[in-house]
Design an enzyme around this catalytic site. Structure first.
Site, PDB file in Angstrom:
ATOM      1  N   ASN A  24       0.773  -1.284   0.134  1.00 47.62           N
ATOM      2  CA  ASN A  24      -0.003  -0.043  -0.112  1.00 47.62           C
ATOM      3  C   ASN A  24       0.842   1.234   0.226  1.00 47.62           C
ATOM      4  O   ASN A  24       2.061   1.086   0.137  1.00 47.62           O
ATOM      5  CB  ASN A  24      -0.802   0.024   1.190  1.00 47.62           C
ATOM      6  CG  ASN A  24      -0.164  -0.057   2.512  1.00 47.62           C
ATOM      7  OD1 ASN A  24       0.523   0.776   2.854  1.00 47.62           O
ATOM      8  ND2 ASN A  24      -0.307  -1.158   3.174  1.00 47.62           N
ATOM      9  N   ASP A  35      -4.481  -6.275   5.082  1.00 46.60           N
ATOM     10  CA  ASP A  35      -5.415  -7.115   5.533  1.00 46.60           C
ATOM     11  C   ASP A  35      -5.590  -8.416   4.925  1.00 46.60           C
ATOM     12  O   ASP A  35      -6.113  -9.322   5.558  1.00 46.60           O
ATOM     13  CB  ASP A  35      -6.828  -6.425   5.663  1.00 46.60           C
ATOM     14  CG  ASP A  35      -6.972  -5.312   6.477  1.00 46.60           C
ATOM     15  OD1 ASP A  35      -6.363  -5.266   7.479  1.00 46.60           O
ATOM     16  OD2 ASP A  35      -7.542  -4.311   6.346  1.00 46.60           O
ATOM     17  N   LYS A  83       9.106 -17.531 -10.408  1.00 45.20           N
ATOM     18  CA  LYS A  83       8.451 -16.249 -11.011  1.00 45.20           C
ATOM     19  C   LYS A  83       7.270 -16.749 -11.738  1.00 45.20           C
ATOM     20  O   LYS A  83       7.574 -17.569 -12.628  1.00 45.20           O
ATOM     21  CB  LYS A  83       9.345 -15.490 -11.894  1.00 45.20           C
ATOM     22  CG  LYS A  83       8.705 -14.138 -12.288  1.00 45.20           C
ATOM     23  CD  LYS A  83       9.538 -13.405 -13.120  1.00 45.20           C
ATOM     24  CE  LYS A  83       8.903 -12.159 -13.987  1.00 45.20           C
ATOM     25  NZ  LYS A  83       9.739 -11.893 -15.287  1.00 45.20           N
ATOM     26  N   PHE A 105      -4.433   3.230  14.972  1.00 46.82           N
ATOM     27  CA  PHE A 105      -4.799   4.342  14.040  1.00 46.82           C
ATOM     28  C   PHE A 105      -5.682   3.795  13.110  1.00 46.82           C
ATOM     29  O   PHE A 105      -6.053   2.770  12.666  1.00 46.82           O
ATOM     30  CB  PHE A 105      -3.440   4.447  13.084  1.00 46.82           C
ATOM     31  CG  PHE A 105      -2.603   5.712  13.487  1.00 46.82           C
ATOM     32  CD1 PHE A 105      -1.631   5.583  14.849  1.00 46.82           C
ATOM     33  CD2 PHE A 105      -2.649   7.183  12.880  1.00 46.82           C
ATOM     34  CE1 PHE A 105      -0.959   6.487  15.201  1.00 46.82           C
ATOM     35  CE2 PHE A 105      -1.652   7.992  13.214  1.00 46.82           C
ATOM     36  CZ  PHE A 105      -0.859   7.715  14.729  1.00 46.82           C
ATOM     37  N   LYS A 109     -13.516   0.583  16.408  1.00 48.42           N
ATOM     38  CA  LYS A 109     -12.384   0.014  16.383  1.00 48.42           C
ATOM     39  C   LYS A 109     -11.687   0.057  17.886  1.00 48.42           C
ATOM     40  O   LYS A 109     -11.086  -1.016  18.401  1.00 48.42           O
ATOM     41  CB  LYS A 109     -11.250   0.813  15.508  1.00 48.42           C
ATOM     42  CG  LYS A 109     -11.670   0.097  14.017  1.00 48.42           C
ATOM     43  CD  LYS A 109     -10.664   0.702  12.973  1.00 48.42           C
ATOM     44  CE  LYS A 109     -11.223   0.707  11.589  1.00 48.42           C
ATOM     45  NZ  LYS A 109     -10.413   1.254  10.466  1.00 48.42           N
ATOM     46  N   LYS A 144     -11.071  -3.813  19.413  1.00 54.21           N
ATOM     47  CA  LYS A 144      -9.450  -3.939  19.509  1.00 54.21           C
ATOM     48  C   LYS A 144      -9.134  -3.841  21.063  1.00 54.21           C
ATOM     49  O   LYS A 144      -7.836  -3.873  21.373  1.00 54.21           O
ATOM     50  CB  LYS A 144      -8.753  -3.088  18.742  1.00 54.21           C
ATOM     51  CG  LYS A 144      -9.077  -3.688  17.035  1.00 54.21           C
ATOM     52  CD  LYS A 144      -8.286  -3.091  15.730  1.00 54.21           C
ATOM     53  CE  LYS A 144      -8.726  -3.237  14.695  1.00 54.21           C
ATOM     54  NZ  LYS A 144      -7.829  -3.099  13.555  1.00 54.21           N
TER      55      LYS A 144
HETATM   56  N1  CTP Z   1      -3.975  -3.298  12.222  1.00 54.76           N
HETATM   57  C1  CTP Z   1      -3.290  -4.291  12.541  1.00 54.76           C
HETATM   58  N2  CTP Z   1      -3.043  -5.672  12.009  1.00 54.76           N
HETATM   59  C2  CTP Z   1      -3.846  -5.529  10.742  1.00 54.76           C
HETATM   60  C3  CTP Z   1      -4.540  -4.684  10.078  1.00 54.76           C
HETATM   61  C4  CTP Z   1      -4.826  -3.274  10.620  1.00 54.76           C
HETATM   62  O1  CTP Z   1      -2.554  -4.320  13.546  1.00 54.76           O
HETATM   63  N3  CTP Z   1      -3.852  -6.858  10.225  1.00 54.76           N
HETATM   64  C5  CTP Z   1      -3.788  -2.028  12.885  1.00 54.76           C
HETATM   65  C6  CTP Z   1      -3.210  -0.949  12.081  1.00 54.76           C
HETATM   66  O2  CTP Z   1      -1.855  -0.971  12.368  1.00 54.76           O
HETATM   67  C7  CTP Z   1      -4.083   0.403  12.884  1.00 54.76           C
HETATM   68  C8  CTP Z   1      -5.599  -0.211  13.147  1.00 54.76           C
HETATM   69  O3  CTP Z   1      -5.158  -1.548  13.032  1.00 54.76           O
HETATM   70  O4  CTP Z   1      -3.624   0.561  14.091  1.00 54.76           O
HETATM   71  C9  CTP Z   1      -6.537   0.119  12.060  1.00 54.76           C
HETATM   72  O5  CTP Z   1      -6.162  -0.379  10.889  1.00 54.76           O
HETATM   73  P1  CTP Z   1      -7.319  -0.246   9.637  1.00 54.76           P
HETATM   74  O6  CTP Z   1      -6.778  -0.764   8.442  1.00 54.76           O
HETATM   75  O7  CTP Z   1      -7.510   1.177   9.492  1.00 54.76           O
HETATM   76  O8  CTP Z   1      -8.528  -0.827  10.186  1.00 54.76           O
HETATM   77  P2  CTP Z   1      -9.065  -2.372  10.014  1.00 54.76           P
HETATM   78  O9  CTP Z   1      -9.108  -2.843  11.611  1.00 54.76           O
HETATM   79  O10 CTP Z   1      -8.143  -3.154   9.303  1.00 54.76           O
HETATM   80  O11 CTP Z   1     -10.354  -2.158   9.414  1.00 54.76           O
HETATM   81  P3  CTP Z   1     -10.987  -1.797   8.006  1.00 54.76           P
HETATM   82  O12 CTP Z   1     -10.148  -2.207   7.126  1.00 54.76           O
HETATM   83  O13 CTP Z   1     -12.277  -2.437   7.921  1.00 54.76           O
HETATM   84  O14 CTP Z   1     -10.960  -0.172   8.051  1.00 54.76           O
END
Ligand code: CTP
Length: 401
Positions: A211, A280, A290, A324, A338, A342
């Site tokens: 990303n 995610d 490859k 975050f 969240k 969490k």
């Molecule tokens: N985070 C994490 N591990 C993951 C995904 C996210 O620890 N596999 C943490 C990020 O570092 C951040 C927080 O979760 O502090 C929120 O991440 P975000 O991607 O905004 O939220 P998600 O929980 O993944 O929800 P969504 O994708 O539905 O917005």
């Protein structure tokens, strides 16, 4: 934030005097007030006029030139200083100071000041290793003087080794940290883990999913926490940024690696700030060779990664846990969800749609939501200042632990 902080820069004679000129310029740009004192030998390398122009002040050189009859110059500037920096510091000045010799403007001022003193040595590698220099340095250490370690590398005398004066930006960082640390005692000795950057999820030896995160926000938080006197571990996904001053950088690549690293440090931590943009999803299978293209489209099956923050929330004891949330809609609602799901103490939410906010840029705008319902707005500012405000907002959470 550095307004009215007084730096007395003592410049002694070595080739690194040119770096002291660069340091003076950086200090002035950061808002410090700088007065420069030079030895005779320093003036052989760079003229006082350079320092006068850069510091926008008179340069002091001679104990017996007293332009103001109401004051004694070396006592006056010794008292004026909030911090004294000797850069470059030769073997000679280190020897004189360790033995209480006061025979010029720099040495009389150094004996007269009660301000903290930082010494940035610069000399040939063999001089630096000489037992007399080592002994003098140790003596000064026992007196409470601080060192800005020289770097290893090419020396102007043609040798390779330790003795090259620290770079002006590193000296500036140490000066900044000195003042920030003094004002933020609550962070001293705290163990802080920060995650930053993107993760990379490989599909074959040359391709990955990732990303747009640059890591800038997490690196700024790590830097500012270290400046406050915390022991900081920065677990970072791939980023072009270099480790901030005083931070222990642990580089990782995938979400799985970040998961393992963060969990292995978790028990020792007081505060965990998860600024990383963790994937995610990752490709369900990894192709050891490859992947070759074929006719038609390609679908990649993806599987969920573990939510690191959620698993930390499940095993949290006394730690302050901060997440975050980068959102494009319903910021408040999503952020608050969240916090609960969490088990966080605080979440820093930003809208990725806002100009100047979010990924890659140097600025950010955040809303901090707390588990107890409190909210704090951090309006658009540099990521470093946003990081400072975020850390200030965590302090009351430390009190409760
Ligand atoms: N985070 C994490 N591990 C993951 C995904 C996210 O620890 N596999 C943490 C990020 O570092 C951040 C927080 O979760 O502090 C929120 O991440 P975000 O991607 O905004 O939220 P998600 O929980 O993944 O929800 P969504 O994708 O539905 O917005």
């Amino acid at each position: 934030m550095n307004k009215e902080k007084h730096i007395l820069l003592c410049v002694t004679g070595g080739i690194a005097v040119f770096k002291a000129a660069a340091l003076t310029s950086k200090l002035i740009q950061q808002g410090y007030k700088v007065k420069v004192v030079m030895t005779d030998s320093a003036r052989e390398f760079v003229t006082p006029l350079t320092f006068q122009a850069l510091s926008r002040d008179h340069v002091y050189m001679d104990t017996f030139i007293e332009p103001n009859p109401e004051k004694i110059a070396h006592i006056d500037i010794a008292d004026w200083a909030d911090l004294v920096v000797i850069a470059p510091a030769t073997a000679n000045i280190i020897g004189k100071l360790a033995n209480g010799i006061a025979d010029d403007m720099v040495t009389t001022t150094l004996l007269a000041t009660t301000a903290p003193v930082m010494i940035a040595p610069a000399m040939n590698v063999h001089m630096y290793d000489h037992p007399a220099v080592k002994r003098n340095m140790e003596t000064l250490r026992t007196f409470g003087y601080h060192y800005i370690e020289p770097n290893e590398g090419y020396l102007a005398c043609g040798y390779e080794g330790k003795g090259r004066m620290a770079e002006p930006e590193d000296i500036l960082a140490m000066i900044d940290h000195h003042f920030i640390r003094k004002e933020n005692k609550r962070w001293h000795g705290k163990n802080v883990l920060v995650t930053a950057g993107p993760t990379q999820e490989e599909i074959d030896p040359v391709r990955f999913f990732s990303n747009r995160s640059s890591g800038k926000m997490g690196y700024a938080i790590a830097e500012m926490a270290a400046a406050r006197g915390a022991h900081v571990t920065l677990v970072s996904g791939p980023s072009s940024l270099s480790a901030p001053h005083g931070v222990n950088l642990v580089s990782v690549r995938s979400a799985e690696e970040m998961y393992k690293t963060v969990h292995s440090h978790f028990d020792q931590m007081d505060v965990i700030i998860k600024a990383a943009a963790v994937a995610d999803y990752r490709p369900k299978s990894f192709h050891t060779n490859k992947m070759k293209k074929t006719e038609g489209d390609l679908s990649v099956e993806m599987e969920r990664t573990d939510d690191i923050l959620k698993t930390l929330g499940e095993k949290k004891k006394n730690q302050v846990l901060v997440g975050f949330a980068a959102e494009s809609e319903n910021i408040e609602e999503n952020a608050k969800k969240k916090i609960k799901s969490k088990n966080l103490d605080m979440i820093a939410a930003n809208s990725i749609n806002n100009e100047g906010s979010g990924f890659q840029g140097d600025t950010n705008e955040l809303t901090l939501f707390f588990a107890d319902g409190k909210e704090i707005e951090i309006s658009l500012t540099t990521k470093k200042l946003a990081a400072s405000q975020l850390l200030d907002a965590i302090v009351p959470l430390l009190e409760g632990k």
